[in-house]
Scaffold this motif. Sequence first.
Motif, PDB file in Angstrom:
ATOM      1  N   ALA A   1       0.801  -1.219   0.000  1.00  0.00           N
ATOM      2  CA  ALA A   1       0.000   0.000   0.000  1.00  0.00           C
ATOM      3  C   ALA A   1       0.836   1.272   0.000  1.00  0.00           C
ATOM      4  N   GLY A   2       2.121   1.192   0.195  1.00  0.00           N
ATOM      5  CA  GLY A   2       2.946   2.390   0.275  1.00  0.00           C
ATOM      6  C   GLY A   2       4.192   2.239  -0.558  1.00  0.00           C
ATOM      7  N   PRO A   3       5.024   3.289  -0.581  1.00  0.00           N
ATOM      8  CA  PRO A   3       4.872   4.556   0.149  1.00  0.00           C
ATOM      9  C   PRO A   3       3.768   5.429  -0.446  1.00  0.00           C
ATOM     10  N   SER A   4       3.245   6.336   0.365  1.00  0.00           N
ATOM     11  CA  SER A   4       2.147   7.187  -0.058  1.00  0.00           C
ATOM     12  C   SER A   4       2.525   7.995  -1.286  1.00  0.00           C
ATOM     13  N   GLY A   5       1.604   8.059  -2.249  1.00  0.00           N
ATOM     14  CA  GLY A   5       1.821   8.846  -3.458  1.00  0.00           C
ATOM     15  C   GLY A   5       2.577   8.128  -4.554  1.00  0.00           C
ATOM     16  N   ALA A   6       3.061   6.902  -4.298  1.00  0.00           N
ATOM     17  CA  ALA A   6       3.816   6.154  -5.303  1.00  0.00           C
ATOM     18  C   ALA A   6       2.927   5.106  -5.957  1.00  0.00           C
ATOM     19  N   ASN A   7       3.099   4.893  -7.247  1.00  0.00           N
ATOM     20  CA  ASN A   7       2.382   3.832  -7.952  1.00  0.00           C
ATOM     21  C   ASN A   7       3.100   2.510  -7.753  1.00  0.00           C
ATOM     22  N   VAL A   8       2.387   1.497  -7.303  1.00  0.00           N
ATOM     23  CA  VAL A   8       2.941   0.163  -7.101  1.00  0.00           C
ATOM     24  C   VAL A   8       2.259  -0.783  -8.077  1.00  0.00           C
ATOM     25  N   TYR A   9       3.053  -1.396  -8.965  1.00  0.00           N
ATOM     26  CA  TYR A   9       2.524  -2.318  -9.962  1.00  0.00           C
ATOM     27  C   TYR A   9       2.948  -3.741  -9.603  1.00  0.00           C
ATOM     28  N   VAL A  10       1.983  -4.657  -9.619  1.00  0.00           N
ATOM     29  CA  VAL A  10       2.247  -6.057  -9.309  1.00  0.00           C
ATOM     30  C   VAL A  10       1.420  -6.920 -10.256  1.00  0.00           C
ATOM     31  N   ARG A  11       1.660  -8.227 -10.216  1.00  0.00           N
ATOM     32  CA  ARG A  11       0.891  -9.141 -11.055  1.00  0.00           C
ATOM     33  C   ARG A  11      -0.215  -9.788 -10.233  1.00  0.00           C
ATOM     34  N   MET A  12      -1.440  -9.755 -10.771  1.00  0.00           N
ATOM     35  CA  MET A  12      -2.580 -10.406 -10.122  1.00  0.00           C
ATOM     36  C   MET A  12      -2.865 -11.723 -10.835  1.00  0.00           C
ATOM     37  N   TYR A  13      -3.030 -12.786 -10.048  1.00  0.00           N
ATOM     38  CA  TYR A  13      -3.287 -14.108 -10.595  1.00  0.00           C
ATOM     39  C   TYR A  13      -4.768 -14.460 -10.446  1.00  0.00           C
ATOM     40  N   ASN A  14      -5.260 -15.235 -11.395  1.00  0.00           N
ATOM     41  CA  ASN A  14      -6.659 -15.657 -11.409  1.00  0.00           C
ATOM     42  C   ASN A  14      -6.680 -17.166 -11.576  1.00  0.00           C
ATOM     43  N   ASP A  15      -6.987 -17.846 -10.490  1.00  0.00           N
ATOM     44  CA  ASP A  15      -6.990 -19.311 -10.498  1.00  0.00           C
ATOM     45  C   ASP A  15      -8.411 -19.792 -10.248  1.00  0.00           C
ATOM     46  N   GLY A  16      -9.089 -20.187 -11.303  1.00  0.00           N
ATOM     47  CA  GLY A  16     -10.461 -20.673 -11.167  1.00  0.00           C
ATOM     48  C   GLY A  16     -11.417 -19.610 -10.672  1.00  0.00           C
ATOM     49  N   GLY A  17     -11.166 -18.351 -11.020  1.00  0.00           N
ATOM     50  CA  GLY A  17     -12.016 -17.254 -10.594  1.00  0.00           C
ATOM     51  C   GLY A  17     -11.588 -16.600  -9.296  1.00  0.00           C
ATOM     52  N   GLU A  18     -10.640 -17.191  -8.593  1.00  0.00           N
ATOM     53  CA  GLU A  18     -10.129 -16.612  -7.351  1.00  0.00           C
ATOM     54  C   GLU A  18      -8.907 -15.757  -7.660  1.00  0.00           C
ATOM     55  N   LYS A  19      -9.008 -14.475  -7.353  1.00  0.00           N
ATOM     56  CA  LYS A  19      -7.939 -13.529  -7.677  1.00  0.00           C
ATOM     57  C   LYS A  19      -7.070 -13.284  -6.445  1.00  0.00           C
ATOM     58  N   TYR A  20      -5.749 -13.204  -6.657  1.00  0.00           N
ATOM     59  CA  TYR A  20      -4.840 -12.982  -5.543  1.00  0.00           C
ATOM     60  C   TYR A  20      -3.516 -12.438  -6.060  1.00  0.00           C
ATOM     61  N   LEU A  21      -2.750 -11.843  -5.167  1.00  0.00           N
ATOM     62  CA  LEU A  21      -1.388 -11.378  -5.432  1.00  0.00           C
ATOM     63  C   LEU A  21      -0.423 -12.312  -4.736  1.00  0.00           C
ATOM     64  N   VAL A  22       0.807 -12.399  -5.260  1.00  0.00           N
ATOM     65  CA  VAL A  22       1.825 -13.236  -4.618  1.00  0.00           C
ATOM     66  C   VAL A  22       3.126 -12.432  -4.559  1.00  0.00           C
ATOM     67  N   VAL A  23       3.149 -11.424  -3.731  1.00  0.00           N
ATOM     68  CA  VAL A  23       4.357 -10.617  -3.576  1.00  0.00           C
ATOM     69  C   VAL A  23       4.827 -10.751  -2.134  1.00  0.00           C
ATOM     70  N   HIS A  24       5.977 -11.374  -1.954  1.00  0.00           N
ATOM     71  CA  HIS A  24       6.520 -11.600  -0.612  1.00  0.00           C
ATOM     72  C   HIS A  24       7.513 -10.495  -0.304  1.00  0.00           C
ATOM     73  N   PRO A  25       7.289  -9.663   0.724  1.00  0.00           N
ATOM     74  CA  PRO A  25       8.239  -8.611   1.064  1.00  0.00           C
ATOM     75  C   PRO A  25       9.623  -9.218   1.307  1.00  0.00           C
ATOM     76  N   PRO A  26      10.647  -8.775   0.586  1.00  0.00           N
ATOM     77  CA  PRO A  26      11.987  -9.377   0.759  1.00  0.00           C
ATOM     78  C   PRO A  26      12.486  -9.228   2.187  1.00  0.00           C
ATOM     79  N   ARG A  27      13.138 -10.272   2.669  1.00  0.00           N
ATOM     80  CA  ARG A  27      13.731 -10.230   4.004  1.00  0.00           C
ATOM     81  C   ARG A  27      14.953  -9.316   3.992  1.00  0.00           C
ATOM     82  N   MET A  28      15.162  -8.632   5.077  1.00  0.00           N
ATOM     83  CA  MET A  28      16.268  -7.677   5.158  1.00  0.00           C
ATOM     84  C   MET A  28      17.552  -8.318   5.641  1.00  0.00           C
ATOM     85  N   THR A  29      17.494  -9.621   5.991  1.00  0.00           N
ATOM     86  CA  THR A  29      18.696 -10.290   6.484  1.00  0.00           C
ATOM     87  C   THR A  29      19.004 -11.483   5.623  1.00  0.00           C
TER      88      THR A  29
END
Length: 219
Positions: A191-219
Amino acid sequence: MRATDLAVNDPLEAVLAEVRRRLAAGREGNFVAELGGPDAGFRLYWGRLNATAAPGAPPDERYYLDEVRPAGVEAGGAIDWEFVPNGRTNVTAWNVAEAIDRTHQLAVGLVVLVREELDESSPAEFRSIFCVYPGGAGSDSCLVRVTGYSGSTYTVQPVAWSGGAWANDGDAVSGVPNIGEIQTGEQGYLAGPSGANVYVRMYNDGGEKYLVVHPPRMT
């Protein structure tokens, strides 16, 4: 170009089919890497998984890869890849398709389309992610722009590349979960940072829509 234009479900296969077509016609085949940039908050590039030992112990969804580019078409239609001069080497990249089960099943030498995007560290750094399902399994998908977050789900706007920019492509979709947010504190990551456009891929599996973006670990 939509995946359905080439009668395939995997959007990456549609991209690779266009790469082959351009290379066979004697044209530049690395066009996809021109999308994005620092101002857009992400870059795209091709990466080939290398033989360096996995970062995790036991191995998880992280891989080491080197930046490559399409150089031509081999006999039988296979793409010939070459290292990018002064390109990225031994980069740590997260395969979000394996983030839930924390597996590490992709073969050395596989070429993947990598999205290098800003994480939420301070200062922000670019991290590399990609999405390839082990065994070639996948689902229909499209690119979307995140427009809102509420009650643990996102509202997104499907987009298409038109006239050198992303344009709205159909109606907005609400109630879309990001199943890649599995750790404490990751909810609402897109959802952030505020004011920035975030583009991701949305998947559709049998009519069920979802995103699969895992926030990268910092370590």
